[in-house]
Every structure is written in C-alpha cells, then in structure tokens.
Design a protein around this motif. Structure first.
Motif, PDB file in Angstrom:
ATOM      1  N   ALA A 109     -28.764  33.434  83.577  1.00 55.30           N
ATOM      2  CA  ALA A 109     -29.333  33.489  85.172  1.00 55.30           C
ATOM      3  C   ALA A 109     -29.239  32.296  85.781  1.00 55.30           C
ATOM      4  O   ALA A 109     -29.427  32.016  86.832  1.00 55.30           O
ATOM      5  N   ASP A 110     -29.812  31.258  84.831  1.00 52.58           N
ATOM      6  CA  ASP A 110     -30.484  29.831  85.368  1.00 52.58           C
ATOM      7  C   ASP A 110     -28.977  29.147  85.417  1.00 52.58           C
ATOM      8  O   ASP A 110     -28.523  28.546  84.149  1.00 52.58           O
ATOM      9  N   GLU A 111     -28.375  28.871  86.430  1.00 49.23           N
ATOM     10  CA  GLU A 111     -27.043  28.244  86.595  1.00 49.23           C
ATOM     11  C   GLU A 111     -27.151  26.810  85.977  1.00 49.23           C
ATOM     12  O   GLU A 111     -26.406  26.089  85.705  1.00 49.23           O
ATOM     13  N   GLN A 112     -28.430  26.058  86.700  1.00 46.68           N
ATOM     14  CA  GLN A 112     -28.508  24.730  86.328  1.00 46.68           C
ATOM     15  C   GLN A 112     -28.668  24.646  84.829  1.00 46.68           C
ATOM     16  O   GLN A 112     -28.090  23.633  84.263  1.00 46.68           O
TER      17      GLN A 112
ATOM     18  N   SER B 207     -33.180  22.800  71.935  1.00 49.88           N
ATOM     19  CA  SER B 207     -33.801  21.499  72.125  1.00 49.88           C
ATOM     20  C   SER B 207     -34.350  21.699  73.729  1.00 49.88           C
ATOM     21  O   SER B 207     -35.471  20.522  73.828  1.00 49.88           O
ATOM     22  N   GLN B 208     -34.171  22.623  74.377  1.00 46.11           N
ATOM     23  CA  GLN B 208     -35.011  22.775  75.531  1.00 46.11           C
ATOM     24  C   GLN B 208     -36.316  23.147  75.484  1.00 46.11           C
ATOM     25  O   GLN B 208     -36.909  22.875  76.537  1.00 46.11           O
ATOM     26  N   LEU B 209     -36.640  23.546  74.458  1.00 45.68           N
ATOM     27  CA  LEU B 209     -37.987  23.773  74.059  1.00 45.68           C
ATOM     28  C   LEU B 209     -39.006  22.522  74.065  1.00 45.68           C
ATOM     29  O   LEU B 209     -40.160  22.238  73.841  1.00 45.68           O
ATOM     30  N   GLY B 210     -38.250  21.261  73.813  1.00 45.54           N
ATOM     31  CA  GLY B 210     -38.846  20.013  73.592  1.00 45.54           C
ATOM     32  C   GLY B 210     -38.289  19.130  74.810  1.00 45.54           C
ATOM     33  O   GLY B 210     -38.426  19.532  75.903  1.00 45.54           O
ATOM     34  N   THR B 211     -37.753  17.834  74.335  1.00 50.52           N
ATOM     35  CA  THR B 211     -37.619  16.907  75.468  1.00 50.52           C
ATOM     36  C   THR B 211     -36.076  17.195  75.933  1.00 50.52           C
ATOM     37  O   THR B 211     -35.773  16.227  76.641  1.00 50.52           O
ATOM     38  N   GLY B 212     -35.433  17.957  75.224  1.00 50.56           N
ATOM     39  CA  GLY B 212     -34.087  18.091  75.545  1.00 50.56           C
ATOM     40  C   GLY B 212     -32.919  17.423  74.705  1.00 50.56           C
ATOM     41  O   GLY B 212     -33.349  16.877  73.757  1.00 50.56           O
ATOM     42  N   VAL B 213     -31.618  17.458  75.215  1.00 48.53           N
ATOM     43  CA  VAL B 213     -30.766  16.824  74.358  1.00 48.53           C
ATOM     44  C   VAL B 213     -30.817  15.187  74.213  1.00 48.53           C
ATOM     45  O   VAL B 213     -31.081  14.731  75.317  1.00 48.53           O
ATOM     46  N   SER B 214     -30.705  14.856  73.052  1.00 42.04           N
ATOM     47  CA  SER B 214     -30.684  13.186  72.940  1.00 42.04           C
ATOM     48  C   SER B 214     -29.568  13.083  71.912  1.00 42.04           C
ATOM     49  O   SER B 214     -28.796  13.933  71.641  1.00 42.04           O
ATOM     50  N   ASP B 215     -29.335  11.803  71.718  1.00 38.18           N
ATOM     51  CA  ASP B 215     -28.216  11.345  70.665  1.00 38.18           C
ATOM     52  C   ASP B 215     -28.455  12.047  69.499  1.00 38.18           C
ATOM     53  O   ASP B 215     -27.531  12.479  68.811  1.00 38.18           O
TER      54      ASP B 215
ATOM     55  N   ASP C   4     -42.329  32.306  78.311  1.00 38.63           N
ATOM     56  CA  ASP C   4     -41.303  32.728  79.004  1.00 38.63           C
ATOM     57  C   ASP C   4     -40.607  31.735  79.887  1.00 38.63           C
ATOM     58  O   ASP C   4     -41.162  30.577  80.288  1.00 38.63           O
ATOM     59  N   GLY C   5     -39.399  31.943  80.307  1.00 46.70           N
ATOM     60  CA  GLY C   5     -38.584  30.985  80.908  1.00 46.70           C
ATOM     61  C   GLY C   5     -37.268  31.135  80.690  1.00 46.70           C
ATOM     62  O   GLY C   5     -36.944  32.091  79.771  1.00 46.70           O
ATOM     63  N   SER C   6     -36.332  30.260  81.152  1.00 47.73           N
ATOM     64  CA  SER C   6     -34.952  30.145  81.116  1.00 47.73           C
ATOM     65  C   SER C   6     -34.516  30.068  79.792  1.00 47.73           C
ATOM     66  O   SER C   6     -33.430  30.736  79.215  1.00 47.73           O
ATOM     67  N   VAL C   7     -35.199  29.319  78.791  1.00 48.50           N
ATOM     68  CA  VAL C   7     -34.761  29.030  77.670  1.00 48.50           C
ATOM     69  C   VAL C   7     -34.731  30.278  76.636  1.00 48.50           C
ATOM     70  O   VAL C   7     -33.937  30.901  76.025  1.00 48.50           O
ATOM     71  N   LYS C   8     -36.024  31.034  76.944  1.00 45.68           N
ATOM     72  CA  LYS C   8     -36.303  32.034  76.228  1.00 45.68           C
ATOM     73  C   LYS C   8     -35.324  33.271  76.540  1.00 45.68           C
ATOM     74  O   LYS C   8     -34.759  34.178  75.805  1.00 45.68           O
ATOM     75  N   ASP C   9     -35.234  33.280  77.956  1.00 46.71           N
ATOM     76  CA  ASP C   9     -34.081  34.360  78.338  1.00 46.71           C
ATOM     77  C   ASP C   9     -32.621  34.107  77.813  1.00 46.71           C
ATOM     78  O   ASP C   9     -31.974  35.113  77.574  1.00 46.71           O
ATOM     79  N   ALA C  10     -32.219  32.833  77.593  1.00 47.03           N
ATOM     80  CA  ALA C  10     -31.030  32.638  77.142  1.00 47.03           C
ATOM     81  C   ALA C  10     -30.847  32.851  75.747  1.00 47.03           C
ATOM     82  O   ALA C  10     -30.004  33.322  75.345  1.00 47.03           O
TER      83      ALA C  10
END
Length: 336
Positions: free
Chosen positions: A11-14, A65-73, A317-323
C-alpha cells in the motif's frame, strides 16, 4: 531486481519503490560476488544467478532494516550473503535430489556434472563467508550457526526419523533447518545491522522461522498442483527420488489409521513403486494432486503463516509491519 522477483503489492508506494531500487543494487552486487576470472568457473557460478529467482531472502533483509536506520552498505552486503548462501545450497540440493531442472534451466550438475556442481556450491559458500567476515564477528557467528542448521536439516532429511519418532514432526524440523533458518537469519541481519531494537530482532527472527516453514509447505502443494512451465522445476522429482513431502507423509498417516480406504492404500503402494518412467510418475502426481492430503498441506501452510503474522504484534504499526504481513500472505498463496 530479478525478473521473477516476488511482487509485494504494498500500500505504501514510497516503500515499494525504495525496495525496488535497493534490490536492483543488491542484484548488481550479487552478480559481482559470483564473478570469476576463469571462464568455466564463471559460467558455473553464475548459472543460478542468471536463471533468476524470487530473491525472498535479500528482500526480507532490506524490508526488516526499515525497523531501524534503513538500508546501509552493511545491510546490502548481508542481503548478498543470504542469497549467496541460498544459491550455494541449491547446487548441493539438486545433486542430492537428482533434480534435472532449476528455475526453468538445466541444473548445474546436468550441465557440468556432480563434481563441478558441488564444488561450485562450496565456492559460493566461501564467498558468502568472506563477505560475512566484513560484517564483524557477531555476523560470522550468526552465519556459522545458520550454515550448521542447513547441514543438519539436509542430514536429517537424508537419515529420516528415528524409530518411533513422529514423521510429520521430524519433517517440520527438517523444513525449519533447511529453509526457515536462512529466512530467520535474513530478517535478523536486517534488524541487527540497521540498529533495530533488540526486542524487534527477536520478533522478526521468529517471524522468519515460521514464514520459512509455511513457504516450504506451500512448495509441497505447488510441486503437485502447478506445472513445470510455471515453477521452473520438474514436477514430482521428490516423489521419484523418495524424498519425503508433507502430502505423502499425511497419506501414510491416513493409510495407517482406521480412516484409510483401499484407494488410499493403492495410491501409497504406487508412490512406493518404481517411478523411473515419466508415465508412472505422471500417474502418481495426477492422483495425489486431487487427494485430500493436498488441501490438508495447504491448510497447514496457512496455519503456520498465521502464526508468523501473529508474531508481528510485537512490532509498531505502520508500513513495514503491513509489508511483513503481506510478505507472509503472498508466500503461501502463490502458484510458483
């Protein structure tokens, strides 16, 4: 992104576009990781990467990884590690199962022989280990324990259950070790390397474990209900090689119980007979396809997927959990 990568209708296109961009980079890194100067080795090691795949494990790493700081190297590197580990295991599995096809292409052992296929799998395991070493000692420990479980799962499948043990429970443990352990590690790497909260690490690791079992049970159904044109695999290979699957284990239970019918016994006898001819194998697949054990296996897969989704109650709750919910649902509802 791999051409047949699993589509998550988010649902979260971004978030969806973000994951697509990152998976494209991971795909490039994966191809670089399997490259070799020697042309023969290069062809063999690229074989399964070039054949495509769903890339479930790196996708799960990136998503969590979106539950933390996101994608890194480091997160991208871990995503490559889990897919390399998965690919390496496929080279070995196909030799052990005598599988002629993988992802719609001839298996590596069909092209180069068993020795080259096994050594190529070893080479990819080594590449995964080298990359993991760049992520630090904790990551090395996680990867080593995962590799141990992969080996134990294959050993337990090969040896079979002990006398008096429940074959179904034994099979579930095999699935947990052979398949679910790497999905659990994929999720754990994503959380840990992005600095997610420790309690979230526990949640996603257990979620990955359950999702992996549900995924493999769904595969048992797909192997009987979808054609090789859809799955990219030869239908009924496990039956021919005598590799246990949930539908056959359930059929054995039924035959041994008062519920078993003469027709059930005849089907089991046919399964246990010589299936070397394509005609014999096709006959068994067709009969098993319409047997109630397929629906029973599908139900088990859905039940385990619901358990995985229930684990997510520990996440915000949020887009990561939904995904992650959608990820579990898609895995058990797919046809390939």
């Amino acid at each position: 992104m791999a051409t047949d990568s699993l589509a998550l209708p988010l649902a979260d296109e971004q978030l969806a576009q973000y994951l697509i961009r990152e998976m494209t980079q991971v795909e490039d890194d994966l191809r670089a990781a399997v490259a070799n100067a020697d042309s023969l080795v290069d062809d063999a090691s690229r074989h399964l990467v070039s054949a495509g795949g769903k890339r479930l494990r790196p996708l799960l790493t990136l998503l969590v990884s979106q539950l933390g700081t996101g994608v890194s190297d480091d997160v991208r590197k871990a995503a490559v590690v889990v897919e390399l580990t998965h690919l390496a295991s496929l080279y070995h599995d196909d030799v052990m199962d005598s599988a002629p096809l993988r992802r719609g292409a001839p298996s590596a052992h069909e092209v180069w022989g068993n020795n080259v296929a096994i050594l190529t799998g070893d080479l990819l395991f080594a590449r995964a280990s080298a990359l993991t070493s760049e992520l630090g000692p904790e990551a090395v420990g996680i990867q080593a324990r995962t590799f141990e479980r992969l080996c134990m799962g294959q050993l337990q499948e090969t040896l079979g259950p002990r006398d008096g043990a429940d074959p179904v429970a034994h099979y579930i443990q095999v699935l947990a070790d052979k398949t679910a352990s790497l999905l659990a590690t994929s999720a754990l790497f994503g959380a840990k390397l992005a600095g997610a909260a420790p309690e979230h690490e526990r949640v996603v690791t257990q979620y990955g474990e359950l999702v992996g079992v549900a995924f493999q049970l769904a595969d048992d159904v797909i192997d009987l209900t979808s054609t090789g044109d859809v799955t990219g695999k030869t239908q009924g290979t496990d039956l021919r090689e005598g590799v246990p699957t949930m539908p056959v284990l359930l059929l054995r239970q039924i035959v041994a119980s008062p519920e078993g019918t003469p027709q059930d016994g005849e089907l089991l006898a046919e399964i246990d007979s010589d299936l070397s001819s394509d005609e014999a194998l096709a006959s068994v697949v067709e009969k098993l396809r319409v047997h109630r054990v397929v629906d029973m296996t599908r139900q088990k897969s859905q039940d385990v997927a619901r358990q995985a989704i229930a684990e997510l109650d520990g996440l915000p709750d949020g887009s990561v959990k939904d995904a992650l919910v959608k990820f579990a649902e898609v895995l058990v509802d797919r046809v390939a």
